[in-house]
Enzyme design. Structure first.
Site, mmCIF file in Angstrom:
data_model
loop_
_atom_site.group_PDB
_atom_site.id
_atom_site.type_symbol
_atom_site.label_atom_id
_atom_site.label_comp_id
_atom_site.label_asym_id
_atom_site.label_seq_id
_atom_site.Cartn_x
_atom_site.Cartn_y
_atom_site.Cartn_z
ATOM 1 N N ASP A 131 -24.803 -1.856 -20.077
ATOM 2 C CA ASP A 131 -26.232 -1.182 -19.335
ATOM 3 C C ASP A 131 -27.344 -2.313 -19.653
ATOM 4 O O ASP A 131 -27.303 -3.177 -17.613
ATOM 5 C CB ASP A 131 -26.472 -0.196 -19.873
ATOM 6 C CG ASP A 131 -25.106 1.122 -20.449
ATOM 7 O OD1 ASP A 131 -23.780 0.407 -19.634
ATOM 8 O OD2 ASP A 131 -25.405 1.990 -19.717
ATOM 9 N N GLU A 169 -22.924 4.223 -32.675
ATOM 10 C CA GLU A 169 -22.449 3.907 -31.391
ATOM 11 C C GLU A 169 -22.090 2.275 -31.875
ATOM 12 O O GLU A 169 -21.563 1.645 -30.863
ATOM 13 C CB GLU A 169 -23.196 4.010 -30.247
ATOM 14 C CG GLU A 169 -23.346 3.939 -29.282
ATOM 15 C CD GLU A 169 -24.920 4.001 -28.064
ATOM 16 O OE1 GLU A 169 -25.664 5.020 -28.573
ATOM 17 O OE2 GLU A 169 -24.614 4.109 -26.842
HETATM 18 C C1 GLC Z 1 -23.316 3.587 -22.694
HETATM 19 C C2 GLC Z 1 -22.625 2.389 -22.790
HETATM 20 C C3 GLC Z 1 -21.210 2.590 -22.473
HETATM 21 C C4 GLC Z 1 -20.763 3.745 -22.066
HETATM 22 C C5 GLC Z 1 -21.331 5.173 -22.188
HETATM 23 C C6 GLC Z 1 -20.679 6.502 -23.091
HETATM 24 O O1 GLC Z 1 -24.079 3.695 -21.528
HETATM 25 O O2 GLC Z 1 -24.035 1.228 -22.432
HETATM 26 O O3 GLC Z 1 -20.512 1.689 -22.141
HETATM 27 O O4 GLC Z 1 -19.222 3.842 -21.455
HETATM 28 O O5 GLC Z 1 -22.648 4.733 -23.522
HETATM 29 O O6 GLC Z 1 -20.690 6.057 -24.600
#
Ligand code: GLC
Length: 429
Positions: free
Chosen positions: A166, A396
């Site tokens: 992102d 994460e």
């Molecule tokens: C964030 C990450 C993306 C992922 C999402 C859900 O937006 O950048 O890559 O898919 O979270 O985990």
């Protein structure tokens, strides 16, 4: 089969299972995400084959008629997330977002098929493999048509969220011309759940929303978006991931006896191999993303740069340059592979895609390096990822400096990678 598989990782997948699909994390991400589900399927396959296939089937149940596969599927409402289904206004049932995400599903599908056939379950799973193959191929055709409109053999991202990375600095310069003056007021939910220091800034978020508004105004018309979107960046990550997925899908096509489709996929592979050099920056000597509007390379060495091995690109000079970056970075951080070069002035060890290590990217990098015969580097990536999980739990992402967690905890795709590797170890033992 499950004796040495991490029970805590299995418990996370079970806990985040909402019945047919798995949320990345119950609080921060309460819906089904595209590439998260693909990795989650890989994790489930280590201990529950049927559930693994269901994860992909549920994701593809939200596919649009033109082959597009959304990045979020809003199966149920949840007020704890922004921007939710009413902001996207997809006009579909189920409601979805209007952008896609990195196409790892084809690669995972081939893995699931290989694991089913190795276990003697091939015939039982063949109809499901056929159906998922057709849907994945439709998605890859959609990429060729709407995300590679110049036929360069790359993937042009229309939104930073589409890349899955992102807030990578790769999107800073291409994002500057985006007009944010009409975004209006909104309340972010991510910074209510998590420390703002780990998240994108307000300016970045304004750009994300301006692009959502732009796409929505076109009625999510993919042809029109391809022509005129204010953000059009050939993403090195998605381009390399799609090339790899096309290779896997072509191999699967042959196993399923679909020669015509295999030849079609071969042509897409050839197009990518011919064109992907456009994403090599000869000055910085790295693979990186490139703005289709200005033609400028980002010049950044990110974790996505190292996916060239995973994509099966073989070029002695470029490989040597990438391995040089690998050694330089490996000497600077305790845990590989940081999402941004630690020698870059913008490196921030806990801010999302500007430094932290992501287990799923490490899985792909590790696979690629191992296949390319770079065993020591592959092992470093794998051992570092495991060490962070052991030290901190299934976060994460992680700080490459001290291994501390960044973002949400009990994260599905991180647990899934642990299981995928554990299963491989059992097989090799
Ligand atoms: C964030 C990450 C993306 C992922 C999402 C859900 O937006 O950048 O890559 O898919 O979270 O985990």
């Amino acid at each position: 089969m499950t004796a040495t598989l991490d029970p805590a990782a299995q418990a996370i997948l079970r806990h985040n299972d909402r019945g047919g699909y798995t949320v990345p994390n119950g609080r921060v991400y309460p819906f089904q995400w595209n590439w998260d589900s693909a990795f989650v399927a890989l994790g489930f396959d280590a201990f529950d084959r049927d559930r693994a296939w269901t994860e992909l089937e549920t994701l593809f149940a939200a596919q649009w008629p033109d082959g597009f596969l959304p990045h979020i599927v809003f199966w149920k409402d949840d007020p704890g997330y922004f921007p939710g289904p009413e902001v996207w206004s997809s006009g579909t049932q189920p409601r979805t977002s209007g952008i896609t995400q990195p196409p790892v599903a084809g690669t995972v599908l081939r893995r699931l098929w290989d694991s089913a056939t190795a276990a003697g379950d091939g015939e039982a799973y063949r109809p499901r493999a056929e159906a998922l193959f057709a849907r994945t191929l439709a998605w890859h055709r959609w990429f060729a048509q709407y995300r590679d409109f110049e036929g360069r053999g790359v993937v042009v991202a229309m939104h930073p969220w589409e890349t899955g990375r992102d807030n990578s600095p790769e999107w800073d310069a291409p994002g500057e011309p985006i007009d944010v003056s009409n975004v209006g007021d909104y309340v972010r939910r991510d910074t209510g759940h998590l420390d703002a220091k780990m998240r994108p800034t307000k300016l970045e978020y304004d750009r994300y929303l301006a692009l959502v508004q732009y796409g929505r105004a076109t009625g999510w018309n993919h042809a029109e978006i391809a022509r005129s979107n204010p953000f059009r960046v050939a993403d090195v990550g998605m381009s390399l991931i799609l090339l790899r997925a096309n290779r896997d899908l072509a191999a699967l096509a042959r196993e399923l006896g679909r020669e015509a489709e295999a030849a079609e996929l071969d042509a897409l592979i050839a197009r990518a191999e011919a064109g992907i050099g456009w994403l090599w920056d000869p000055v910085r000597r790295t693979w990186c993303s490139r703005d289709c509007i200005t033609g400028l390379h980002s010049g950044f060495v990110t974790s996505a740069s190292f996916l060239s091995f995973y994509a099966g690109l073989e070029d002695a000079d470029k490989d040597a340059a990438m391995l040089g970056h690998f050694e330089r970075i490996a000497a600077r951080v305790r845990y590989m592979v940081p999402s941004l070069d630690p020698d870059d002035p913008g490196f921030q060890m806990i801010r999302y895609w500007r430094g932290p290590v992501w287990a799923v990217v490490n899985w792909m990098i590790g696979e690629g390096l191992a296949e390319a015969g770079q065993k020591a580097q592959a092992e470093r990536v794998r051992a570092d990822t495991r060490a962070m999980m052991d030290q901190t739990g299934f976060y994460e992402a992680y700080s490459p400096i001290d291994g501390s967690g960044s973002g949400g905890d009990d994260f599905s795709w991180t647990a899934a990678i642990r299981l995928a590797w554990a299963r491989e170890d059992e097989r090799c033992a």
